[in-house]
Motif scaffolding. Sequence first.
Motif, PDB file in Angstrom:
ATOM      1  N   GLU A 274       0.676  -1.402  -0.463  1.00 22.25           N
ATOM      2  CA  GLU A 274       0.180  -0.066  -0.233  1.00 22.25           C
ATOM      3  C   GLU A 274       0.655   1.371   0.143  1.00 22.25           C
ATOM      4  O   GLU A 274       0.982   2.313  -0.601  1.00 22.25           O
ATOM      5  CB  GLU A 274      -1.447   0.076   0.949  1.00 22.25           C
ATOM      6  N   ARG A 275       2.282   1.328   0.877  1.00 23.94           N
ATOM      7  CA  ARG A 275       2.816   2.149   0.894  1.00 23.94           C
ATOM      8  C   ARG A 275       3.596   2.531  -0.523  1.00 23.94           C
ATOM      9  O   ARG A 275       3.881   3.723  -0.675  1.00 23.94           O
ATOM     10  CB  ARG A 275       4.000   2.329   1.883  1.00 23.94           C
TER      11      ARG A 275
ATOM     12  N   GLN B  58      -4.998   1.400  -2.387  1.00 24.58           N
ATOM     13  CA  GLN B  58      -6.347   2.259  -2.341  1.00 24.58           C
ATOM     14  C   GLN B  58      -6.567   3.381  -3.585  1.00 24.58           C
ATOM     15  O   GLN B  58      -7.486   3.452  -3.958  1.00 24.58           O
ATOM     16  CB  GLN B  58      -7.196   2.810  -0.801  1.00 24.58           C
ATOM     17  N   GLU B  59      -5.270   4.363  -3.912  1.00 25.74           N
ATOM     18  CA  GLU B  59      -6.287   5.568  -4.094  1.00 25.74           C
ATOM     19  C   GLU B  59      -5.869   5.209  -5.683  1.00 25.74           C
ATOM     20  O   GLU B  59      -6.768   5.658  -6.644  1.00 25.74           O
ATOM     21  CB  GLU B  59      -4.148   6.479  -4.140  1.00 25.74           C
TER      22      GLU B  59
ATOM     23  N   THR C 242       7.132   4.612 -11.726  1.00 24.36           N
ATOM     24  CA  THR C 242       6.616   5.063 -12.483  1.00 24.36           C
ATOM     25  C   THR C 242       5.658   5.340 -11.788  1.00 24.36           C
ATOM     26  O   THR C 242       4.315   5.153 -11.762  1.00 24.36           O
ATOM     27  CB  THR C 242       6.832   4.949 -13.736  1.00 24.36           C
ATOM     28  N   ASN C 243       5.425   4.080 -10.811  1.00 27.07           N
ATOM     29  CA  ASN C 243       3.960   2.740  -9.837  1.00 27.07           C
ATOM     30  C   ASN C 243       2.756   3.201 -11.512  1.00 27.07           C
ATOM     31  O   ASN C 243       1.850   3.130 -11.342  1.00 27.07           O
ATOM     32  CB  ASN C 243       3.418   4.145  -9.035  1.00 27.07           C
TER      33      ASN C 243
ATOM     34  N   ARG D 141      -3.723  -1.460 -12.326  1.00 23.78           N
ATOM     35  CA  ARG D 141      -3.418  -0.141 -12.376  1.00 23.78           C
ATOM     36  C   ARG D 141      -1.955   0.758 -12.197  1.00 23.78           C
ATOM     37  O   ARG D 141      -1.974   1.901 -11.937  1.00 23.78           O
ATOM     38  CB  ARG D 141      -4.645   0.352 -11.471  1.00 23.78           C
ATOM     39  N   THR D 142      -1.525  -0.609 -10.850  1.00 22.81           N
ATOM     40  CA  THR D 142       0.040   0.435 -10.421  1.00 22.81           C
ATOM     41  C   THR D 142       0.971  -0.513 -10.596  1.00 22.81           C
ATOM     42  O   THR D 142       0.904  -1.192 -11.314  1.00 22.81           O
ATOM     43  CB  THR D 142      -0.574   0.150  -8.883  1.00 22.81           C
ATOM     44  N   GLY D 143       2.314  -0.171 -10.330  1.00 17.09           N
ATOM     45  CA  GLY D 143       3.479  -0.796 -10.645  1.00 17.09           C
ATOM     46  C   GLY D 143       3.623  -1.723 -10.144  1.00 17.09           C
ATOM     47  O   GLY D 143       4.469  -3.026 -10.470  1.00 17.09           O
TER      48      GLY D 143
END
Length: 438
Positions: free
Chosen positions: A6-7, A12-13, A72-73, A320-322
């Motif tokens: 999460e960090r 969640q974002e 870049t995530n 949706r993320t790295g």
Amino acid sequence: MNSFFERQFRLQEHHSSVSTEVLAGLTTFATMGYVLAVVPHMMGEAGVPTGAMLTGMVLMIFATSMAMGLYTNRPFALAPGMGSVAIFSITMVQLQNVPISVASAIVFLSGVLFILVTVLGIRQFIVMTIPRGIKISISAGVGIFLAVIGMRNAKLLAINAKKVALSFGDLTQPVVILAAITFVILLMLTARKVRGAALISILAGTIIGIPMGITKIPESIFRMPDSIAPIFFNFDLAGALDLQYLPFLFAFFLPDFFSSFGTAIGIGGKAGFLDKNGDLPGLDKVFHVDSIAATVGSFFTIPVLITYLESGAGVEAGGRTGLTACTTAVAFLLTLAVTPFALMIPAAATAPVLIYVGVSMMAGMRNLDYTDIAEYIPAFLCIAFTAYTFNIANGISVAFIAFVLMKLAAGRMSELHKGHYLLALLLAYYFYAIAGVK
């Protein structure tokens, strides 16, 4: 672990979860898995040891995709671009007799040029110069490109030499039948909103392909990777500085630049990342990874590493993320121990995912201004030349040159600035360069 993820990735974002990202990463890996067989084979034809190439390529895919995810995530994975592999192996080494060491150094120089363009801010200038209509069409062009690749992999499309065109393949082939079955499974799972529908359909297609004789079960699952010593730092920078190789430099650099831009915008649009101007926030970070990847990859005799279109399959699966890119990276690294197992996934099982993702990427065309001919004609050209020349850079280049010419023809010179003219001339030289290296 959940707290760490999460960090690091702000799940969640992005309205995602660890399980969704992992499934998406595995889906991207499954759709990209063909590079494990195709790239070493193509490079082997140029005299590069295939075992060493496989090991070096996997290590670079792991390192660069992991860097993309962490820095870049974004859910983008990297691998050698098929266009650059063809230029390196076929055009340069086999047809033009360019030494492998010189070809590797030219790839290095193209990466350095990419870094300079990014660091000096020229990249931002180029991106902002490209019109909104072309940015919108890039996603659709990439989508049709993906769909055509999927149809080709499924043997639905074949080259018809007599008609000089694409036509239906032999629809009675087991490969076509397996692709059709897998596509139906994918559509049914997607309609039911089943999580991981893409990956489940790929696994189902792989299993169904066993009795059909398409999925080949390997004799052994585990195999030690070959050493990278034969390909590491096979490098002749002095030889690459010869002016006769300048067209090759542009033939590597411009497709790398615009392919990375086009893929990031296209898949970013699918993921909902783009802002109101059609730009991707944090695109500079994507370019940082891409440019450094191309540069470092040359030390391993790897043709230009680019952000891969197949990352769209992972986005379609919810990535949706790295963490998606990192999962793909780890999956590729594990293949060093179980390469035969990874290679057993047939193209017919992954082709339907590419077709589905490609079709779904057409949605952005509804935002195009169809009352302005100087917007929708270049947009069409971008889509057509991207899809039918199998090259994003070609589509963007033709569209931009057409955009400038149509503005001039319509007497709308006030809507153009010096950047438009400079970029149009550069892209015109790109076509001159690739004409000279074929």
